[in-house]
Design a protein around this motif. Structure first.
Motif, PDB file in Angstrom:
ATOM      1  N   ALA A 188       0.824  -1.205   0.000  1.00  0.00           N
ATOM      2  CA  ALA A 188       0.000   0.000   0.000  1.00  0.00           C
ATOM      3  C   ALA A 188       0.857   1.253   0.000  1.00  0.00           C
ATOM      4  N   GLU A 189       1.963   1.226   0.725  1.00  0.00           N
ATOM      5  CA  GLU A 189       2.867   2.369   0.743  1.00  0.00           C
ATOM      6  C   GLU A 189       3.368   2.677  -0.663  1.00  0.00           C
ATOM      7  N   ALA A 190       3.784   1.663  -1.408  1.00  0.00           N
ATOM      8  CA  ALA A 190       4.262   1.869  -2.780  1.00  0.00           C
ATOM      9  C   ALA A 190       3.140   2.362  -3.685  1.00  0.00           C
ATOM     10  N   LEU A 191       1.948   1.823  -3.499  1.00  0.00           N
ATOM     11  CA  LEU A 191       0.801   2.261  -4.299  1.00  0.00           C
ATOM     12  C   LEU A 191       0.479   3.723  -4.043  1.00  0.00           C
ATOM     13  N   LEU A 192       0.560   4.139  -2.779  1.00  0.00           N
ATOM     14  CA  LEU A 192       0.255   5.529  -2.446  1.00  0.00           C
ATOM     15  C   LEU A 192       1.257   6.477  -3.101  1.00  0.00           C
ATOM     16  N   VAL A 193       2.523   6.106  -3.132  1.00  0.00           N
ATOM     17  CA  VAL A 193       3.527   6.931  -3.806  1.00  0.00           C
ATOM     18  C   VAL A 193       3.150   7.112  -5.274  1.00  0.00           C
ATOM     19  N   SER A 194       2.684   6.056  -5.908  1.00  0.00           N
ATOM     20  CA  SER A 194       2.306   6.130  -7.326  1.00  0.00           C
ATOM     21  C   SER A 194       1.050   6.970  -7.522  1.00  0.00           C
ATOM     22  N   VAL A 195       0.084   6.843  -6.614  1.00  0.00           N
ATOM     23  CA  VAL A 195      -1.133   7.658  -6.702  1.00  0.00           C
ATOM     24  C   VAL A 195      -0.785   9.140  -6.569  1.00  0.00           C
ATOM     25  N   ALA A 242       1.897  10.591  -7.367  1.00  0.00           N
ATOM     26  CA  ALA A 242       2.601  11.056  -8.564  1.00  0.00           C
ATOM     27  C   ALA A 242       1.652  11.322  -9.725  1.00  0.00           C
ATOM     28  N   ALA A 243       0.468  10.684  -9.696  1.00  0.00           N
ATOM     29  CA  ALA A 243      -0.454  10.770 -10.825  1.00  0.00           C
ATOM     30  C   ALA A 243      -1.642  11.692 -10.583  1.00  0.00           C
ATOM     31  N   ALA A 244      -1.861  12.104  -9.320  1.00  0.00           N
ATOM     32  CA  ALA A 244      -3.051  12.885  -8.984  1.00  0.00           C
ATOM     33  C   ALA A 244      -2.750  13.820  -7.824  1.00  0.00           C
ATOM     34  N   THR A 245      -3.657  14.746  -7.579  1.00  0.00           N
ATOM     35  CA  THR A 245      -3.582  15.575  -6.383  1.00  0.00           C
ATOM     36  C   THR A 245      -4.170  14.780  -5.231  1.00  0.00           C
ATOM     37  N   PHE A 246      -3.304  14.270  -4.378  1.00  0.00           N
ATOM     38  CA  PHE A 246      -3.749  13.437  -3.263  1.00  0.00           C
ATOM     39  C   PHE A 246      -4.054  14.313  -2.062  1.00  0.00           C
ATOM     40  N   VAL A 247      -5.245  14.114  -1.467  1.00  0.00           N
ATOM     41  CA  VAL A 247      -5.709  14.943  -0.358  1.00  0.00           C
ATOM     42  C   VAL A 247      -6.079  14.051   0.830  1.00  0.00           C
ATOM     43  N   PRO A 248      -5.260  13.970   1.859  1.00  0.00           N
ATOM     44  CA  PRO A 248      -5.696  13.290   3.080  1.00  0.00           C
ATOM     45  C   PRO A 248      -6.911  14.033   3.638  1.00  0.00           C
ATOM     46  N   ALA A 249      -7.916  13.300   4.064  1.00  0.00           N
ATOM     47  CA  ALA A 249      -9.144  13.913   4.580  1.00  0.00           C
ATOM     48  C   ALA A 249      -9.528  13.194   5.865  1.00  0.00           C
ATOM     49  N   LEU A 266       2.980   9.777   6.091  1.00  0.00           N
ATOM     50  CA  LEU A 266       2.695   9.163   4.807  1.00  0.00           C
ATOM     51  C   LEU A 266       3.905   9.308   3.894  1.00  0.00           C
ATOM     52  N   PRO A 267       4.100   8.365   2.985  1.00  0.00           N
ATOM     53  CA  PRO A 267       5.263   8.445   2.093  1.00  0.00           C
ATOM     54  C   PRO A 267       5.118   9.594   1.095  1.00  0.00           C
ATOM     55  N   GLY A 268       6.261  10.095   0.636  1.00  0.00           N
ATOM     56  CA  GLY A 268       6.240  11.133  -0.375  1.00  0.00           C
ATOM     57  C   GLY A 268       6.195  12.533   0.207  1.00  0.00           C
ATOM     58  N   PRO A 269       6.129  13.543  -0.666  1.00  0.00           N
ATOM     59  CA  PRO A 269       6.143  14.939  -0.212  1.00  0.00           C
ATOM     60  C   PRO A 269       4.857  15.332   0.511  1.00  0.00           C
ATOM     61  N   VAL A 270       4.915  16.449   1.238  1.00  0.00           N
ATOM     62  CA  VAL A 270       3.721  16.983   1.903  1.00  0.00           C
ATOM     63  C   VAL A 270       2.673  17.320   0.846  1.00  0.00           C
ATOM     64  N   PRO A 271       1.436  16.863   0.997  1.00  0.00           N
ATOM     65  CA  PRO A 271       0.414  17.153  -0.018  1.00  0.00           C
ATOM     66  C   PRO A 271       0.154  18.651  -0.146  1.00  0.00           C
ATOM     67  N   LEU A 331      -5.768  -4.860   4.541  1.00  0.00           N
ATOM     68  CA  LEU A 331      -5.713  -5.258   3.138  1.00  0.00           C
ATOM     69  C   LEU A 331      -6.746  -4.510   2.299  1.00  0.00           C
ATOM     70  N   ALA A 332      -7.803  -4.009   2.942  1.00  0.00           N
ATOM     71  CA  ALA A 332      -8.776  -3.184   2.222  1.00  0.00           C
ATOM     72  C   ALA A 332      -8.132  -1.869   1.801  1.00  0.00           C
ATOM     73  N   GLY A 333      -7.300  -1.291   2.681  1.00  0.00           N
ATOM     74  CA  GLY A 333      -6.595  -0.078   2.317  1.00  0.00           C
ATOM     75  C   GLY A 333      -5.714  -0.277   1.098  1.00  0.00           C
ATOM     76  N   GLU A 334      -5.036  -1.397   1.054  1.00  0.00           N
ATOM     77  CA  GLU A 334      -4.201  -1.724  -0.102  1.00  0.00           C
ATOM     78  C   GLU A 334      -5.049  -1.880  -1.359  1.00  0.00           C
ATOM     79  N   GLU A 335      -6.191  -2.555  -1.232  1.00  0.00           N
ATOM     80  CA  GLU A 335      -7.066  -2.768  -2.387  1.00  0.00           C
ATOM     81  C   GLU A 335      -7.606  -1.442  -2.915  1.00  0.00           C
ATOM     82  N   ILE A 336      -7.993  -0.536  -2.007  1.00  0.00           N
ATOM     83  CA  ILE A 336      -8.506   0.768  -2.425  1.00  0.00           C
ATOM     84  C   ILE A 336      -7.456   1.522  -3.238  1.00  0.00           C
ATOM     85  N   LEU A 337      -6.224   1.548  -2.755  1.00  0.00           N
ATOM     86  CA  LEU A 337      -5.170   2.264  -3.474  1.00  0.00           C
ATOM     87  C   LEU A 337      -4.867   1.617  -4.823  1.00  0.00           C
ATOM     88  N   ARG A 338      -4.926   0.309  -4.888  1.00  0.00           N
ATOM     89  CA  ARG A 338      -4.673  -0.377  -6.163  1.00  0.00           C
ATOM     90  C   ARG A 338      -5.761  -0.014  -7.180  1.00  0.00           C
TER      91      ARG A 338
END
Length: 271
Positions: A52-59, A61-68, A81-86, A255-262
């Motif tokens: 899931a961590e790797a998937l989130l990095v890819s998401v 990179a491809a979209a404006t990710f907004v923790p809510a 969370l992995p990656g730069p500050v949103p 594992l649901a979190g991983e599935e959502i990101l995938r």
């Protein structure tokens, strides 16, 4: 700058999970590799699978990710969370809109005006929850960012009649109620994730919003999105919430979190 996708995700029990909400089955040797996303008082508190961590990095990179999240800003900032500050993050259930990690003053002023016009003061709700007769199940009462109240509760001791009466009282006062695990939230109606997400979508100029969440406080955000996901656990699952644009996971827990990101990654960056 226009972005093709805004992806807004709830955190707790959607993307990150405490040890008590992992819902792992099978032999321990078959458990997924996990990474710590949050440390509290020197101990690991929240986790995500390594996949899931790797998937989130890819998401991201491809979209404006907004923790809510319903967490306060300070509670949110514990999550690594992995990656730069949103560019944007929604905390305090929409009561705080962070832009590059800094609370947006214009958003705060707008909400303050709405609450002054339409909602009973926070002190009224706190006074009700502080009644001595509620002490057996209201174990601790907290104020979040001077915006809303939440309590640590004993759910087994809390009568259904109390909750029904609280919902009615809050509705009359312009507030809403949500129970998530051992926490009871009372929140003014103008403070919601959907409104904050709509503001992010307006500012980014996006026409495609994807959202994910598990609680009743996420429902408005999921309804606002063009495509939404929820795990098969949590308040929304217990309530049987469905919608034509809503997709459910096939598993629950971490594992649901991983599935959502995938699934999200397949939408924002199709192979």
């Amino acid at each position: 700058m226009s972005t093709p996708y805004v992806v807004a995700c709830d955190l707790d029990r959607t993307l990150i999970y405490s040890k008590n909400s992992l819902w792992l089955s099978g032999a321990d040797k078959d458990a997924p590799a996990m990474v710590v996303m949050e440390v509290y008082e020197g101990a690991p508190l929240s986790f995500m699978t390594r996949a899931a961590e790797a998937l989130l990095v890819s998401v991201k990179a491809a979209a404006t990710f907004v923790p809510a999240t319903t967490r306060t800003q300070a509670q949110y900032e514990r999550v690594q969370l992995p990656g730069p500050v949103p560019d944007y993050a929604i905390t305090s259930n929409g009561g705080v809109l962070l832009h590059h990690g800094v609370p947006d003053a214009a958003w705060n002023a707008q909400l303050t005006a709405y609450m002054a016009a339409d909602c009973a003061p926070l002190e009224v709700i706190e006074a009700h929850l502080s009644k001595p007769e509620f002490a057996p199940w209201i174990l601790r009462l907290r104020r979040a960012e001077d915006l809303f109240a939440y309590a640590i509760i004993d759910r087994d001791a809390m009568p259904e009649a109390f909750l029904a009466e609280l919902v009615e009282l809050c509705a009359t006062a312009g507030w809403s109620v949500s129970v998530q695990g051992r926490k009871l939230y009372c929140v003014p109606n103008p403070i919601n994730k959907a409104a904050a997400l709509a503001e992010v979508a307006r500012r980014t100029g996006t026409e495609h919003v994807i959202a994910a969440g598990d609680s009743l406080l996420d429902q408005g955000m999921l309804d606002f999105a063009h495509l939404a996901y929820r795990p098969i656990h949590g308040e929304l699952h217990d309530a049987g919430h469905l919608a034509p644009h809503l997709r459910l996971t096939s598993v629950r827990g971490v594992l649901a979190g991983e599935e959502i990101l995938r699934e999200i990654l397949a939408e924002v960056a199709p192979a």
